[in-house]
Scaffold this active site. Structure first.
Site, PDB file in Angstrom:
ATOM      1  N   TYR A 135       0.820  -1.214   0.000  1.00  0.00           N
ATOM      2  CA  TYR A 135       0.000   0.000   0.000  1.00  0.00           C
ATOM      3  C   TYR A 135       0.859   1.272   0.000  1.00  0.00           C
ATOM      4  CZ  TYR A 135      -4.066  -2.960   1.012  1.00  0.00           C
ATOM      5  OH  TYR A 135      -5.051  -3.909   0.959  1.00  0.00           O
ATOM      6  N   LYS A 138       2.998 -15.397   1.783  1.00  0.00           N
ATOM      7  CA  LYS A 138       2.862 -16.127   0.508  1.00  0.00           C
ATOM      8  C   LYS A 138       4.275 -16.537   0.110  1.00  0.00           C
ATOM      9  CE  LYS A 138       0.436 -17.643  -2.949  1.00  0.00           C
ATOM     10  NZ  LYS A 138      -0.426 -18.825  -2.817  1.00  0.00           N
ATOM     11  N   ASP A 181      -3.601 -17.959   1.199  1.00  0.00           N
ATOM     12  CA  ASP A 181      -4.749 -18.638   0.579  1.00  0.00           C
ATOM     13  C   ASP A 181      -5.278 -19.730   1.507  1.00  0.00           C
ATOM     14  OD1 ASP A 181      -2.197 -19.572   0.026  1.00  0.00           O
ATOM     15  OD2 ASP A 181      -2.703 -20.453  -1.905  1.00  0.00           O
ATOM     16  N   ASP A 195      -5.439  -6.741   5.781  1.00  0.00           N
ATOM     17  CA  ASP A 195      -6.627  -5.989   5.374  1.00  0.00           C
ATOM     18  C   ASP A 195      -7.736  -6.957   4.941  1.00  0.00           C
ATOM     19  OD1 ASP A 195      -8.283  -3.962   4.592  1.00  0.00           O
ATOM     20  OD2 ASP A 195      -7.130  -3.373   2.828  1.00  0.00           O
ATOM     21  N   ASP A 242     -11.310  -8.404   7.329  1.00  0.00           N
ATOM     22  CA  ASP A 242     -12.697  -8.223   6.891  1.00  0.00           C
ATOM     23  C   ASP A 242     -13.420  -9.563   6.849  1.00  0.00           C
ATOM     24  OD1 ASP A 242     -12.549  -5.485   6.675  1.00  0.00           O
ATOM     25  OD2 ASP A 242     -13.548  -5.444   4.719  1.00  0.00           O
TER      26      ASP A 242
END
Ligand code: NAD
Length: 352
Positions: free
Chosen positions: A140, A187, A219, A243, A247
């Protein structure tokens, strides 16, 4: 104890939920003999309207003189003007200014709300986890190129060992204060930045040998969150992975209005806010659930002021009020009876 708290109501339902959370903190102060000073300041859309700047310098200065900040939410359709200043920029600037690199988001399932979530109740029994998301680095904030006239665009994920270590330190310490389990998400099989992340976390583990550490690919983690949510204790992840995962996990608490958060740096200072936005569709109607903000105030007591008993008093009061059957509008089927924001918060205040 004496403490100075900057209060930023923000926009939309922000002032409604913040007002009641300040009353909760005032009740705690009078019950436990503390002296809290509340300094209200402006940020977000309201600050754009008044000063043309979502985060006026005066607000930053007041923040610097405070022990902690309690924020409602910022933004709304009024400020969705192409090219105009964005309320959310105030939030990003604030996090950067105070170097708030660790975002803590607890996810707890309340017994009395177990049927409010889309997961089967037997999967949710005992869910109590704490996400720690890296907040000021990663993709980001990395170099990016917009498409422009070209037919390509890119973003870059950069992490240094020091950036990983500081957020992982927060996570290991949090695990030590809980059930001693930490899941680190990356990852590793594809991304170089993830291989650095995992190596740094493994090396740091030597300092926290009492904590059981597991590594999950992001994942796989999205799946495990749905198939074995109760097995997680503390989860640490990069900015983007955190992030997305937070959620997903927030759905388990029954409503967006229930979830609190804390953003911390290397000291005790922190920014505390619910994870929801300004909910313009229900603003000013007494329909806002104040719980996310009230629980954020509890986190403020715990992390910035070191008042664990007082934090727990708020959390227990929330649980009792929910157990009593009280519900805000977001927790009942449309058309059913519900308690207004004020009634629900007052019940929590009475319970403390
Ligand atoms: P939102 O979180 O404001 O609302 C999403 C849905 O959840 C709405 O239906 C809303 O009514 C409901 N909801 C949210 N909080 C609730 C609460 N406490 N009680 C009951 N119901 C609640 O998200 P959005 O609609 O995507 O965004 C609205 C505005 O908020 C936008 O301008 C957005 O940029 C901003 N926003 C700000 C923050 C922040 O300040 N941290 C975070 C997210 C969104």
């Amino acid at each position: 104890m004496k403490a100075s708290i900057m209060v930023l109501p923000g926009d939309g339902i922000g002032p409604e939920v913040i007002g009641k959370s300040v009353e909760v903190l005032q009740k705690v102060a009078s019950k436990y003999g503390h002296e809290f000073t509340f300094n209200e300041a402006i940020m977000g859309g309201i600050a754009i309207d008044m000063y043309g700047d979502p985060l006026p310098d005066e607000t930053l200065r007041l923040g610097e003189q405070s022990d902690a900040i309690l924020l409602g939410a910022v933004g709304g359709p009024k400020w969705d003007v192409p090219g105009g200043p964005r309320p959310e920029l105030g939030l990003l600037k604030m996090r950067k200014h105070f170097d708030l690199f660790a975002n803590l988001r607890p996810v707890k399932v309340y017994k009395s709300l177990i049927n409010n979530t889309p997961l089967r109740p037997e999967l949710l029994e005992g869910v109590d986890m704490l996400f720690i998301r890296e907040l000021t680095g990663g993709i980001y904030f990395g170099e990016r190129r917009e498409q422009g006239d070209s037919d390509s665009a890119y973003d870059t994920e950069i992490y240094s060992v020091a950036e990983v270590e500081r957020v992982a330190n927060v996570a290991f310490r949090a695990a030590q204060g809980r059930r001693n389990r930490l899941t680190s998400v990356d990852k590793f099989n594809i991304l170089a930045s993830s291989r650095l992340w995992r190596k740094a976390v493994i090396e740091l583990h030597d300092d926290y040998a009492d904590v059981e550490l597991e590594h999950l690919l992001v994942d796989a983690c999205t799946m495990h969150l749905l198939t074995r949510p109760a097995s997680f204790d503390v989860v640490v992840a990069s900015n983007m992975f955190g992030d997305i995962l937070t959620d997903e996990a927030s759905v388990m608490s029954g409503s967006l209005g229930m979830a609190p958060s804390a953003s911390l740096g290397s000291g005790k200072f922190g920014l505390y806010e619910p994870i929801h936005g300004t909910a313009p569709d229900i603003a000013g109607q007494g329909k806002a659930n104040p719980t996310g903000t009230i629980l954020s105030a509890a986190m403020l007591l715990r992390y910035s002021l070191g008042l664990e008993n007082e934090a727990q008093a708020i959390e227990k009061a929330v649980e009792k009020v929910l157990d009593s059957g009280a519900r805000t509008a977001d927790l009942v089927p449309r058309g059913s009876e519900y308690q207004s924001t004020n009634e629900f918060a007052q019940a929590i205040i009475n319970e403390i």
